[in-house]
Design an enzyme around this catalytic site. Sequence first.
Site, PDB file in Angstrom:
ATOM      1  N   ALA A 116     -23.128  11.259  57.294  1.00 23.23           N
ATOM      2  CA  ALA A 116     -22.378  10.870  58.487  1.00 23.23           C
ATOM      3  C   ALA A 116     -23.306  10.235  59.511  1.00 23.23           C
ATOM      4  O   ALA A 116     -24.490  10.583  59.590  1.00 23.23           O
ATOM      5  CB  ALA A 116     -21.684  12.091  59.094  1.00 23.23           C
ATOM      6  N   GLY A 161     -23.303  13.764  53.541  1.00 17.28           N
ATOM      7  CA  GLY A 161     -22.098  13.056  53.147  1.00 17.28           C
ATOM      8  C   GLY A 161     -22.334  11.987  52.105  1.00 17.28           C
ATOM      9  O   GLY A 161     -21.420  11.624  51.357  1.00 17.28           O
ATOM     10  N   GLU A 164     -22.094  13.866  48.965  1.00 19.70           N
ATOM     11  CA  GLU A 164     -20.686  14.233  48.786  1.00 19.70           C
ATOM     12  C   GLU A 164     -19.876  13.044  48.283  1.00 19.70           C
ATOM     13  O   GLU A 164     -18.971  13.204  47.457  1.00 19.70           O
ATOM     14  CB  GLU A 164     -20.123  14.760  50.105  1.00 19.70           C
ATOM     15  CG  GLU A 164     -20.678  16.127  50.476  1.00 19.70           C
ATOM     16  CD  GLU A 164     -20.227  16.608  51.831  1.00 19.70           C
ATOM     17  OE1 GLU A 164     -19.735  17.738  51.931  1.00 19.70           O
ATOM     18  OE2 GLU A 164     -20.374  15.844  52.817  1.00 19.70           O
ATOM     19  N   GLU A 184     -27.022  19.931  55.326  1.00 24.13           N
ATOM     20  CA  GLU A 184     -26.317  20.236  56.574  1.00 24.13           C
ATOM     21  C   GLU A 184     -26.752  21.545  57.223  1.00 24.13           C
ATOM     22  O   GLU A 184     -26.718  21.674  58.458  1.00 24.13           O
ATOM     23  CB  GLU A 184     -24.804  20.272  56.322  1.00 24.13           C
ATOM     24  CG  GLU A 184     -24.162  18.900  56.109  1.00 24.13           C
ATOM     25  CD  GLU A 184     -24.210  18.431  54.671  1.00 24.13           C
ATOM     26  OE1 GLU A 184     -23.530  17.436  54.359  1.00 24.13           O
ATOM     27  OE2 GLU A 184     -24.935  19.049  53.859  1.00 24.13           O
TER      28      GLU A 184
END
Length: 339
Positions: A116, A161, A164, A184
């Site tokens: 992100a 992310g 992910e 994270e």
Amino acid sequence: MAAAAPGALGALRTGRVRLVAACCARLGPAAWARGTAPRRGYSSEVKTEDELRVRHLEEENRGIVVLGINRAYGKNALSKNLLKMLSKAVDALKSDKKVRTVIIRSEVPGIFCAGADLKERAKMHSSEVGPFVSKIRAVINDIANLPVPTIAAIDGLALGGGLELALACDIRVAASSAKMGLVETKLAIIPGGGGTQRLPRAIGMSLAKELIFSARVLDGQEAKAVGLISHVLEQNQEGDAAYRKALDLAREFLPQGPVAMRVAKLAINQGMEVDLVTGLAIEEACYAQGRGSGDSSVSPSASGQELSSCAKARPRSGASDTRRKDHLNKGQTGRSSCF
């Protein structure tokens, strides 16, 4: 939590099988009408702004679509604008029956996706953060739910992310120099784009917990060793070794029956979320649809041989409960069941 009553369990299984059968029906031959005259050239023009380049490959690669992330100044981080572009591109791919395989790669050397965009997020009002993370999760889920095979080509850094996003793909290939991790917890948060669910399903619960708790970053060789990726390649001078391997895999998929590919993916994805008995019922529903699809890309004799082999490979319906449990334990290690 108390176990479901036998009648309720049967209803849940029946409902899931019917849902899969309905999905299979939508993948039937009527949905596969051929398009008009083929396009010429290697690839089409860029379909979106420069942050995401969508290429529909041509000639012998027809049917392969490449989504190239090109946000160098932000290390390919997932911003509001990039998410909007990805969402638009994926929505278009969902309904495009000419698409056979999707490759997600980076156009930026040394970076796949840094996760992100934390700089953008830091400027958001507190009320915007939740919807932003929800949008990331929704876009990644949409990629996971694409009906065709998807391949993540990881030629560089894939953190948070970014990993992910790769985990949402069916297959992951990486250069040995690539770096991957769900980091994270270093920021006192947890993965919010599906990482806590997809990583355990990919490598097993215990190891996934270890990696998330430690925020450990793996290189390509380490990722291959734990089963996070399928192939690891030495990086080349152009910095696109993983992409080239992904392209080779996509070409290998092209000769196969298009309906069979979609139905096989549906059967596998749905079946891995349930017990073996329900999974076999899902396979049966998908098998019936694939058999009647009239897939024109496979000769009748070859198609019959393949389907016959699939039928022989399925466990007999009279298998004992112990044998079923053994199959379930072997096939679903590290994966959760909906029942």
